[in-house]
Design a protein around this motif. Structure first.
Motif, short mmCIF file in Angstrom:
data_model
loop_
_atom_site.label_atom_id
_atom_site.label_comp_id
_atom_site.label_asym_id
_atom_site.label_seq_id
_atom_site.Cartn_x
_atom_site.Cartn_y
_atom_site.Cartn_z
N TRP A 23 41.77 37.08 53.41
CA TRP A 23 40.89 37.66 52.37
C TRP A 23 40.86 39.19 52.49
O TRP A 23 41.09 39.92 51.53
CB TRP A 23 39.49 37.09 52.58
N LYS A 72 36.13 32.76 45.45
CA LYS A 72 35.62 32.21 46.71
C LYS A 72 36.72 31.97 47.73
O LYS A 72 37.77 31.42 47.42
CB LYS A 72 34.88 30.89 46.46
N CYS A 73 36.44 32.37 48.96
CA CYS A 73 37.32 32.12 50.11
C CYS A 73 37.01 30.72 50.65
O CYS A 73 35.90 30.22 50.47
CB CYS A 73 37.00 33.18 51.16
N ALA A 74 37.96 30.09 51.31
CA ALA A 74 37.72 28.77 51.90
C ALA A 74 36.66 28.89 53.01
O ALA A 74 36.56 29.91 53.69
CB ALA A 74 39.01 28.20 52.46
N ASN A 97 31.11 24.13 48.94
CA ASN A 97 31.68 23.79 47.64
C ASN A 97 30.83 22.75 46.93
O ASN A 97 30.62 22.83 45.72
CB ASN A 97 33.12 23.28 47.79
N GLU A 308 34.57 29.79 38.64
CA GLU A 308 34.70 30.17 40.05
C GLU A 308 36.12 29.88 40.51
O GLU A 308 36.58 28.75 40.44
CB GLU A 308 33.69 29.38 40.89
N GLU A 310 39.15 29.77 43.35
CA GLU A 310 39.24 29.54 44.80
C GLU A 310 40.65 29.04 45.13
O GLU A 310 41.46 28.83 44.24
CB GLU A 310 38.21 28.47 45.20
N THR A 336 45.14 32.04 47.69
CA THR A 336 44.02 32.98 47.76
C THR A 336 44.29 34.20 46.87
O THR A 336 43.39 34.71 46.21
CB THR A 336 43.73 33.37 49.22
N ALA A 339 43.60 33.16 43.42
CA ALA A 339 42.16 33.09 43.15
C ALA A 339 41.68 34.47 42.72
O ALA A 339 40.96 34.62 41.72
CB ALA A 339 41.40 32.60 44.39
#
Ligand code: NAP
Ligand code: MG
Length: 412
Positions: A23, A72-74, A97, A308, A310, A336, A339
């Motif tokens: 990220w 959103k990051c994991a 989530n 959103e 992701e 990512t 995303a």
């Protein structure tokens, strides 16, 4: 060069482990040099969720409702093993989530990112298969119980109008002399509003992407619950029939097991609407069969408009442990990156910010160009069947891979 300005913030949800490392690298190497990034930042890392009693997750979801677009990051969903790994955890927090989806409701659309030099495992697939996963309810909102000893379990509904409905779920074979051992129970639900919005989102997506729509459940066994999903899809189908027919598109319903068999024999190129759990499982199968878990986009489309963006994969824990030992890992950042590109493009579209929209496109073009040049992460190298023009695929670290994308990144 002037950096691209933003007028409305993007909701940024940071996450855990290897994806948290990626990220920051993506922001530093690919975004911040070009975009004067305006975000409202929420740290959804496990310890931050723990510190805030998970308030931060709810705040991030509400901010998404307010601003309309999130990335959103994991994140880690704690289990018993994580409770040992992080002894400071106050409780086994719910899946972020799951929390976000139950606030935003909606449908998650997942599309494999394909490149010519990597062929799908299934030889007949000629075009990507999009998974449309219902994002609300079922086991993700389930209530569970494990009961010891003999007894009887009921499903009870208390209507606000005073009507009560009660149905027996289970009764021990012989009260008092039970040989069945403990009993496990589960209560799940869904609502007409959510299922209808799911169906509408699927028809609209099929029409806008000009693809057939498939839907599958197990209504032969679950006649009331799954039967209701099927019924609502059929009702919504009549509303979209004209538009579908005009484009030569079909709505096709079949049982989930039959759908799995047909998907394997299909040419691809359609939207497969799945209930929440089916979509969870099938999207991992589809992404892996098209290449890798890390080669799939994922976007939650809420019925009220917010989106959103992701990655569909997790926090890549094994790579993170190697990273902690000082190793440079070759973790695939594509999902990512996509995303981020999807979220920036959507922000650009909503705000009439052409430069931001174009930047989203440019980021994807540069990423795909890097892969086509044979520069890729470890998970992909072994999948290249025939490289073109004498290109020899080579595996690089995530850091080098991002540098290579940066070299090819020419804002449009
Ligand atoms: P995972 O993080 O998706 O990883 C499973 C395996 O798939 C990895 O060990 C790796 O295989 C491969 N993989 C996944 N993404 C990759 C990438 N970007 N590049 C290269 N290889 C990749 O799933 P998990 O191990 O089941 O879960 C780990 C944590 O993630 C859990 O705590 C779970 O709660 C969380 N999770 C979060 C989300 C989310 O927030 N969206 C989704 C799923 C899971 P190799 O190790 O063989 O290289
Ligand atoms: Mg999953």
């Amino acid at each position: 060069m002037d950096r691209i300005r933003m007028t409305v913030p993007l909701v940024e949800m940071d996450g855990d482990e290897m994806t948290r490392i990626l990220w920051q690298m993506i922001k530093d190497k690919l975004i911040l040099p070009y975009v004067d990034l305006l975000t409202e930042y929420y740290d959804l890392g496990l310890l931050s969720r723990n510190d805030t009693d998970d308030r931060i997750t709810v705040d991030a979801a509400n901010a998404t409702k307010k601003y309309g677009v999130a990335v959103k990051c994991a994140t880690i969903t704690p289990n018993t093993q994580r409770m040992e790994e992080y002894p400071q955890l106050k409780k086994m927090w719910l899946s972020p989530n799951g929390t976000i989806r139950s606030i935003l409701d909606g449908t998650v659309f997942r599309v494999p990112i394909t490149i010519d030099i990597i062929k799908p495992v299934v030889k007949t697939w000629e075009a990507p298969i999009t998974i449309a996963r219902h994002a609300y309810g079922d086991v993700y909102k389930g209530v569970e119980m494990k009961c010891d000893g003999a007894g009887t379990a009921y499903l009870v509904f208390e209507g606000i109008n005073g009507e009560t409905r009660k149905q027996m779920i289970y009764e021990s074979p012989e009260q008092g002399s039970d040989g069945a051992g403990s009993v496990v129970l589960q209560g799940v639900h869904n609502t007409e509003r959510s299922v209808r919005a799911f169906a509408q989102a699927c028809f609209r997506y099929a029409i806008s992407s000009k693809q057939d729509l498939w839907f599958s459940t197990k209504d032969t066994i679950s006649k009331v619950y799954d039967g209701y999903f099927k019924e609502i899809f059929e009702q919504e189908c009549t509303n979209y029939q004209e538009q579908m027919s005009a484009l030569g598109l079909e709505y096709f319903y079949t049982l989930i097991d039959d759908a799995v068999a047909r998907v394997m024999r299909s040419k691809g190129g359609f939207v497969w609407a799945c209930k929440n759990y089916d979509g969870d499982v099938m999207s991992d199968m589809i992404s892996t069969a098209f290449g890798s878990l890390a080669m799939m986009t994922s976007v939650l489309v809420s019925p009220d408009g917010p989106m959103e963006f992701e990655a569909a994969h997790g926090t890549v824990t094994r790579h993170y442990y190697r990273h902690l030992k000082g190793e440079q890992t070759s973790t695939n950042p594509i999902a990512t990156i996509f995303a981020w590109s999807g979220a920036l493009r959507e922000r650009g579209e909503r705000d009439g910010n052409q430069a931001l929209r174009d930047f989203g496109d440019a980021l994807e073009i540069a990423s795909l160009a890097t892969l086509k040049a044979g520069i890729m992460t470890q998970d992909l190298v072994g999948l290249v069947e025939q490289a073109e023009d004498g290109i020899v695929p080579r595996s690089v670290t995530s850091s080098v891979f991002l540098d290579e994308i940066a070299l090819r990144l020419k804002p449009l």
